[in-house]
Design a protein around this motif. Structure first.
Motif, PDB file in Angstrom:
ATOM      1  N   LEU A   1      68.913   2.580  19.566  1.00  0.00           N
ATOM      2  CA  LEU A   1      69.454   1.924  18.372  1.00  0.00           C
ATOM      3  C   LEU A   1      69.322   2.820  17.145  1.00  0.00           C
ATOM      4  N   LYS A   2      68.264   3.594  17.073  1.00  0.00           N
ATOM      5  CA  LYS A   2      68.099   4.521  15.956  1.00  0.00           C
ATOM      6  C   LYS A   2      69.190   5.582  15.989  1.00  0.00           C
ATOM      7  N   VAL A   3      69.541   6.034  17.195  1.00  0.00           N
ATOM      8  CA  VAL A   3      70.604   7.029  17.338  1.00  0.00           C
ATOM      9  C   VAL A   3      71.929   6.474  16.825  1.00  0.00           C
ATOM     10  N   ILE A   4      72.314   5.281  17.287  1.00  0.00           N
ATOM     11  CA  ILE A   4      73.639   4.784  16.914  1.00  0.00           C
ATOM     12  C   ILE A   4      73.689   4.311  15.465  1.00  0.00           C
ATOM     13  N   ALA A   5      72.536   3.857  14.938  1.00  0.00           N
ATOM     14  CA  ALA A   5      72.507   3.501  13.519  1.00  0.00           C
ATOM     15  C   ALA A   5      72.771   4.728  12.662  1.00  0.00           C
ATOM     16  N   SER A   6      72.376   5.895  13.155  1.00  0.00           N
ATOM     17  CA  SER A   6      72.575   7.133  12.410  1.00  0.00           C
ATOM     18  C   SER A   6      73.955   7.721  12.669  1.00  0.00           C
ATOM     19  N   LYS A   7      74.307   7.923  13.935  1.00  0.00           N
ATOM     20  CA  LYS A   7      75.508   8.702  14.214  1.00  0.00           C
ATOM     21  C   LYS A   7      76.798   7.910  14.019  1.00  0.00           C
ATOM     22  N   THR A   8      76.733   6.599  14.067  1.00  0.00           N
ATOM     23  CA  THR A   8      77.933   5.781  13.906  1.00  0.00           C
ATOM     24  C   THR A   8      77.872   4.879  12.684  1.00  0.00           C
ATOM     25  N   ALA A   9      76.813   4.086  12.578  1.00  0.00           N
ATOM     26  CA  ALA A   9      76.768   3.053  11.538  1.00  0.00           C
ATOM     27  C   ALA A   9      76.630   3.639  10.137  1.00  0.00           C
ATOM     28  N   ALA A  10      76.090   4.843  10.008  1.00  0.00           N
ATOM     29  CA  ALA A  10      75.866   5.414   8.678  1.00  0.00           C
ATOM     30  C   ALA A  10      77.166   5.568   7.898  1.00  0.00           C
ATOM     31  N   LEU A  11      78.234   5.996   8.570  1.00  0.00           N
ATOM     32  CA  LEU A  11      79.491   6.192   7.847  1.00  0.00           C
ATOM     33  C   LEU A  11      80.178   4.866   7.571  1.00  0.00           C
ATOM     34  N   PHE A  12      80.064   3.889   8.474  1.00  0.00           N
ATOM     35  CA  PHE A  12      80.579   2.546   8.215  1.00  0.00           C
ATOM     36  C   PHE A  12      79.930   1.983   6.949  1.00  0.00           C
ATOM     37  N   SER A  13      78.596   2.060   6.885  1.00  0.00           N
ATOM     38  CA  SER A  13      77.889   1.458   5.752  1.00  0.00           C
ATOM     39  C   SER A  13      78.186   2.203   4.457  1.00  0.00           C
ATOM     40  N   ALA A  14      78.280   3.540   4.529  1.00  0.00           N
ATOM     41  CA  ALA A  14      78.580   4.318   3.328  1.00  0.00           C
ATOM     42  C   ALA A  14      79.965   3.990   2.793  1.00  0.00           C
ATOM     43  N   ALA A  15      80.937   3.897   3.700  1.00  0.00           N
ATOM     44  CA  ALA A  15      82.310   3.587   3.281  1.00  0.00           C
ATOM     45  C   ALA A  15      82.361   2.242   2.557  1.00  0.00           C
ATOM     46  N   CYS A  16      81.685   1.255   3.112  1.00  0.00           N
ATOM     47  CA  CYS A  16      81.706  -0.079   2.497  1.00  0.00           C
ATOM     48  C   CYS A  16      80.969  -0.080   1.158  1.00  0.00           C
ATOM     49  N   ARG A  17      79.844   0.608   1.077  1.00  0.00           N
ATOM     50  CA  ARG A  17      79.092   0.642  -0.176  1.00  0.00           C
ATOM     51  C   ARG A  17      79.881   1.326  -1.282  1.00  0.00           C
ATOM     52  N   VAL A  18      80.582   2.402  -0.940  1.00  0.00           N
ATOM     53  CA  VAL A  18      81.375   3.116  -1.944  1.00  0.00           C
ATOM     54  C   VAL A  18      82.430   2.189  -2.549  1.00  0.00           C
ATOM     55  N   GLY A  19      82.982   1.293  -1.731  1.00  0.00           N
ATOM     56  CA  GLY A  19      83.963   0.346  -2.262  1.00  0.00           C
ATOM     57  C   GLY A  19      83.405  -0.491  -3.394  1.00  0.00           C
ATOM     58  N   ALA A  20      82.144  -0.880  -3.283  1.00  0.00           N
ATOM     59  CA  ALA A  20      81.503  -1.648  -4.364  1.00  0.00           C
ATOM     60  C   ALA A  20      81.139  -0.761  -5.543  1.00  0.00           C
TER      61      ALA A  20
END
Length: 339
Positions: A179-198
């Motif tokens: 889970l640590k791997v996928i939170a980093s390699k995949t979820a990090a860009l999803f979360s960054a993209a959404c945060r930038v929108g705000a």
């Protein structure tokens, strides 16, 4: 050998959820695509040729769409989100080019990978070019907050890829490590993209945090389902052959669960197949049978549903709107998609 689970359930409906998201941001997404094409140009002909091979190959543009949708959800009416969405797609495409080299992948989205067509060196270097383009776009935006979010995401993604490399062919890998791997390699860009929108909409910190949580949990769900589909989907749907992760020795959650739940004899099979690379013609069929025996695919998808529920809950602080509903429906698309 049979498919463990098809994940086809309400497939047409879930596809339409992503179509609706694309329709709501269609005008902005068109401008993002124009920006991408313009910035892929170079005096070195191989760069636009190779980059275009992947960028124009039918990707869903999910990450830039999430940035555009998050900005719209927050009431943003400016222009900054266009280049920043292109920036996110450049980061994503660069990581794909590098990943395919590391994994020695032969197919992506139903066509030969760039490394198979042009070689590893060209793929890595063009990936580097796209990373530099992404940072040019961050600098042009001029926001230190945006630069911090996207540069940090780039670092975390790289760390996640290295962590995955360290867990490859290691049957002692735990669910927490995975889970640590996928939170980093995949979820990090999803979360960054959404945060930038705000951030571009200058919304309160609580809304930034909510959208980051939405993106992070959506990204984890996305990768969980991707890893389940590697053992469950048809090649025509997935754009690659079944069992790529198995052949590459990747310790994804379905394998982690089956290994933990198996007998000593079954664990010995996983060690031979993944750690020692002893895979005969029947190895994948046997692996899939074990995944079915221990409900590993089903439970992986159930984990994805949990993270999907957390993602939907994160949207609760926003007023009801068409965009909020579509973002919620996008969670279902990610989890129930058949490809």
């Amino acid at each position: 050998m049979g498919v463990v689970v098809t994940l086809e359930g309400e497939r047409g409906q879930q596809r339409s959820a992503l179509d609706q998201l694309a329709a709501l941001v269609a005008a902005d997404l068109g401008r993002v695509n124009e920006t991408i094409l313009r910035l892929m140009t170079s005096e070195v002909p191989l760069i636009p040729e190779l980059a275009g091979h992947l960028i124009a190959s039918g990707g869903k543009r999910l990450r830039p769409m999430l940035l555009l949708a998050a900005a719209r959800l927050c009431g943003y009416r400016g222009e900054r989100h266009i280049k920043l969405a292109a920036c996110v797609e450049f980061i994503h495409t660069a990581t794909l080019l590098h990943d395919d080299v590391v994994d020695a992948s032969e197919m992506r989205r139903g066509q030969s990978t760039a490394n198979m067509v042009w070689g590893n060196s060209a793929s890595v270097l063009v990936g580097d070019f796209l990373f530099t383009r992404s940072f040019q776009l961050m600098v042009e935006d001029g926001s230190l907050a945006v630069l911090a979010i996207l540069s940090n995401a780039s670092r975390v993604i790289a760390e996640g890829e290295v962590m995955q490399l360290m867990t490859t062919a290691d049957t002692s890998t735990s669910e927490d490590a995975y889970l640590k791997v996928i939170a980093s390699k995949t979820a990090a860009l999803f979360s960054a993209a959404c945060r930038v929108g705000a951030v571009v909409a200058e919304r309160p910190r609580v809304e930034e945090d909510a959208l980051e949580a939405y993106g992070r949990n959506l990204g984890i769900a996305f990768q969980l389902v991707d890893d389940a589909l590697d053992y469950a989907a048809r090649q025509a749907s997935l754009g690659k052959t079944i069992g790529d992760d198995f052949r590459e020795g990747k310790m994804t959650l379905p394998v982690v669960l089956a290994f933990r739940r198996g007998t000593d004899e079954e664990r010995a099979f996983w060690r031979r197949a993944l750690e020692q690379g002893e895979q005969d013609d029947g190895a994948l069929a046997h692996a899939m049978a074990l995944l079915g025996k221990y409900n590993a695919i089903r439970d992986t998808v159930e984990r994805a549903r949990h993270y999907g529920a957390v993602a939907r809950d994160a949207l609760a602080i926003f007023p009801d709107s068409e965009m909020k509903q579509i973002l919620s429906d996008t969670v279902e698309f990610v989890i129930e998609r058949g490809y």
